[in-house]
Design a protein around this motif. Structure first.
Motif, mmCIF file in Angstrom:
data_model
loop_
_atom_site.group_PDB
_atom_site.id
_atom_site.type_symbol
_atom_site.label_atom_id
_atom_site.label_comp_id
_atom_site.label_asym_id
_atom_site.label_seq_id
_atom_site.Cartn_x
_atom_site.Cartn_y
_atom_site.Cartn_z
ATOM 1 N N GLU A 1 0.830 -1.208 0.000
ATOM 2 C CA GLU A 1 0.000 0.000 0.000
ATOM 3 C C GLU A 1 0.863 1.257 0.000
ATOM 4 N N ALA B 1 2.358 1.785 -3.434
ATOM 5 C CA ALA B 1 1.357 2.318 -4.361
ATOM 6 C C ALA B 1 1.183 3.825 -4.166
ATOM 7 N N ILE B 2 1.172 4.258 -2.914
ATOM 8 C CA ILE B 2 1.080 5.698 -2.621
ATOM 9 C C ILE B 2 2.309 6.420 -3.173
ATOM 10 N N GLU C 1 4.271 5.556 -5.595
ATOM 11 C CA GLU C 1 4.224 5.597 -7.062
ATOM 12 C C GLU C 1 3.229 6.651 -7.533
ATOM 13 N N ARG C 2 2.067 6.677 -6.907
ATOM 14 C CA ARG C 2 1.033 7.652 -7.289
ATOM 15 C C ARG C 2 1.524 9.083 -7.071
ATOM 16 N N GLU C 3 2.277 9.289 -6.004
ATOM 17 C CA GLU C 3 2.757 10.636 -5.673
ATOM 18 C C GLU C 3 4.048 10.993 -6.397
ATOM 19 N N GLY C 4 4.638 10.032 -7.093
ATOM 20 C CA GLY C 4 5.846 10.310 -7.869
ATOM 21 C C GLY C 4 7.083 10.551 -7.025
#
Length: 154
Positions: A19, A22-23, A25-28
């Motif tokens: 989790e 994933a955060i 990656e989403r936030e770059g």
């Protein structure tokens, strides 16, 4: 500016690590750091190690990692990964000197006689002013802009 994802004390629990990744990656995020204790209470060590490797997470050794090495010398995959972990990490990122360790820095670094780590929060998550003052004074000569210490779960 650099975005850094930070985790610690994951204790062989793969789902929360997935989790977090994933955060990140989403936030770059530009870099992912783990302040130790990959091994521990749960039984998903291989999956947790895979997540750290797959996401290029820079990790330092924790006390549970050392215990796993001592108690499980035949766990070759985990031993290979855990035994390669450094005790500390130092690097300049975005012009800031960063130092990361799990709990007990080596001599010459933040309060090496303290095993319990740096605890600043009470049970409700509020800062304890006396602890903040103590650690601010104790670390005033520490030569880094950012200090990351795991272990306390705070």
């Amino acid at each position: 500016m650099a975005l850094i994802g930070l985790i610690s004390d994951v204790h062989a629990s793969a789902q929360p690590v997935a989790e977090a990744m994933a955060i990140f990656e989403r936030e770059g995020v530009d870099r992912i750091l783990c302040a130790g204790d990959i091994a521990g209470y749960m039984d998903q060590l291989d999956e947790t190690i895979d997540l750290l490797i797959d996401n290029n997470c820079l990790t330092v050794m924790g006390n549970h990692d050392l215990q796993h090495l001592d108690k499980n010398p035949d766990d070759s995959r985990a031993v290979t990964f855990l035994s390669a972990l450094p005790a500390t990490f130092e690097e300049t990122i975005a012009g800031k000197r960063l130092y990361m360790v799990h709990a007990k820095p080596p001599d010459g670094h933040p309060n090496s006689h303290i095993h319990g780590g740096i605890k600043l929060l009470d049970k409700t998550g509020s800062i304890i002013p006396e602890r903040l003052a103590y650690w601010s004074h104790t670390l005033q000569d520490f030569d880094a802009d950012v200090l990351i210490i795991g272990h306390t779960h705070q």
